[in-house]
Design a protein around this motif. Structure first.
Motif, short mmCIF file in Angstrom:
data_model
loop_
_atom_site.label_atom_id
_atom_site.label_comp_id
_atom_site.label_asym_id
_atom_site.label_seq_id
_atom_site.Cartn_x
_atom_site.Cartn_y
_atom_site.Cartn_z
N LEU A 98 0.83 -1.20 0.00
CA LEU A 98 0.00 0.00 0.00
C LEU A 98 0.86 1.26 0.00
O LEU A 98 0.64 2.18 -0.78
CB LEU A 98 -0.93 0.00 1.21
CG LEU A 98 -1.90 1.17 1.33
CD1 LEU A 98 -2.85 1.20 0.14
CD2 LEU A 98 -2.69 1.08 2.62
N THR A 133 2.57 1.53 -3.38
CA THR A 133 1.67 1.96 -4.45
C THR A 133 1.37 3.45 -4.37
O THR A 133 1.39 4.16 -5.39
CB THR A 133 0.36 1.16 -4.39
OG1 THR A 133 0.65 -0.24 -4.47
CG2 THR A 133 -0.57 1.56 -5.51
N VAL A 161 -4.98 6.03 6.83
CA VAL A 161 -4.82 4.64 6.43
C VAL A 161 -4.57 3.73 7.62
O VAL A 161 -5.17 2.64 7.73
CB VAL A 161 -3.68 4.51 5.40
CG1 VAL A 161 -3.42 3.04 5.06
CG2 VAL A 161 -4.00 5.30 4.14
N ALA A 183 -6.95 0.58 8.35
CA ALA A 183 -6.39 -0.72 7.98
C ALA A 183 -6.32 -1.64 9.19
O ALA A 183 -6.67 -2.83 9.11
CB ALA A 183 -5.01 -0.54 7.37
N GLY A 224 4.18 0.85 5.92
CA GLY A 224 3.86 1.69 4.76
C GLY A 224 4.95 2.68 4.45
O GLY A 224 5.25 2.96 3.27
#
Length: 262
Positions: free
Chosen positions: A64, A67, A97, A101, A164
């Motif tokens: 994630l 990306t 996030v 998540a 992340g």
């Protein structure tokens, strides 16, 4: 007349179920002080939730972050501001996030297991047997699961941020040529201490909500294996809906109280 009353009855059942769920939650919190009654169950649930959620969180957070860094870095490069990619990635992870998540993994992996466990106890009449013996099943079973899920969710949010950020660093620095200093400075210039506090609070709250929904659905499922399966599905969907609803409310209040830095 029947067609009109059908949606009204569904809304009534939904509101009644929501009220029962929050009543169970308040009842579970009411006996939190009696730690000796639920401490070892709390430890067992923490270990279990950590086992079933840690690896999925890492596997979700790493790609994630990579990306987001890839897409944002490509767009920022066209605007001549590629060094701001680190700020966009880390700020997004910290503010939105990470708690979502963590909560979704708790609800999907841990919450489904909690619902199955409580549903199995329900169809075997273990909950009724506890009440006959003078043991409140909410205090003994729901309270430790709520606190365990909230603690593990808070820890998972920190893990999402770290994973992340590492994934974004790999793509942004190693593949797109941004210097490590620019990657970190972009985030430090936008983040505030209050962002981290709000993120951890949201993760804590979302974990508790996910466990509460899972326990409520399991304790009130139909007396059959099919009823347990339906309860698992319902608990996941309801948890997702409540998490997104509460996230919107908390984020709106936070941005009104502390406007973003410009």
């Amino acid at each position: 007349m029947t067609t009109f009353h059908l949606p009204v009855a569904r809304v009534h059942r939904g509101l009644s179920s929501l009220g029962e769920m929050f009543a169970i939650g308040f009842e579970g919190l009411r006996r939190t002080w009696d730690i000796r009654a639920w401490f070892w169950e709390f430890v067992e649930q923490c270990v279990f939730l950590a086992k079933v959620t840690t690896l999925p969180v890492i596997l979700v957070a790493l790609p994630l972050g990579a990306t987001v860094a890839l897409q944002v870095g490509d767009l920022a490069g066209q605007l001549g501001a590629q060094s701001a990619t680190g700020g966009a990635v880390i700020v997004g992870l910290v503010r939105e996030v990470a708690p979502i998540a963590a909560a979704l993994i708790i609800a999907g992996a841990g919450g489904s297991a909690i619902t199955s466990d409580m549903g199995a106890r329900n169809i075997r009449d273990e909950l009724a047997a506890m009440e006959v013996m003078g043991v409140n099943p909410v205090h003994r079973l729901v309270t430790p699961r709520m606190w365990a899920a909230s603690l593990v969710s808070t820890m998972l949010a920190s893990l999402v941020i770290m994973s992340g950020a590492v994934g974004g660093f790999v793509f942004n620095v190693l593949l797109q040529g941004v210097t490590p200093g620019a990657y970190v400075d972009g985030a430090m210039g936008l983040l505030r201490t209050s962002d981290l506090f709000v993120t951890l609070f949201k993760a804590w709250l979302f974990g508790m909500i996910s466990a509460l929904v899972a326990c409520h659905k399991g304790m009130n499922c139909a007396q059959s294996p099919v009823g347990v399966g339906r309860a698992v599905n319902q608990s996941t969907v309801v948890s997702f809906m409540l998490v997104f609803a509460f996230n919107y409310i908390i984020t709106t209040i936070y941005f009104l109280a502390y406007p973003p830095v410009t």
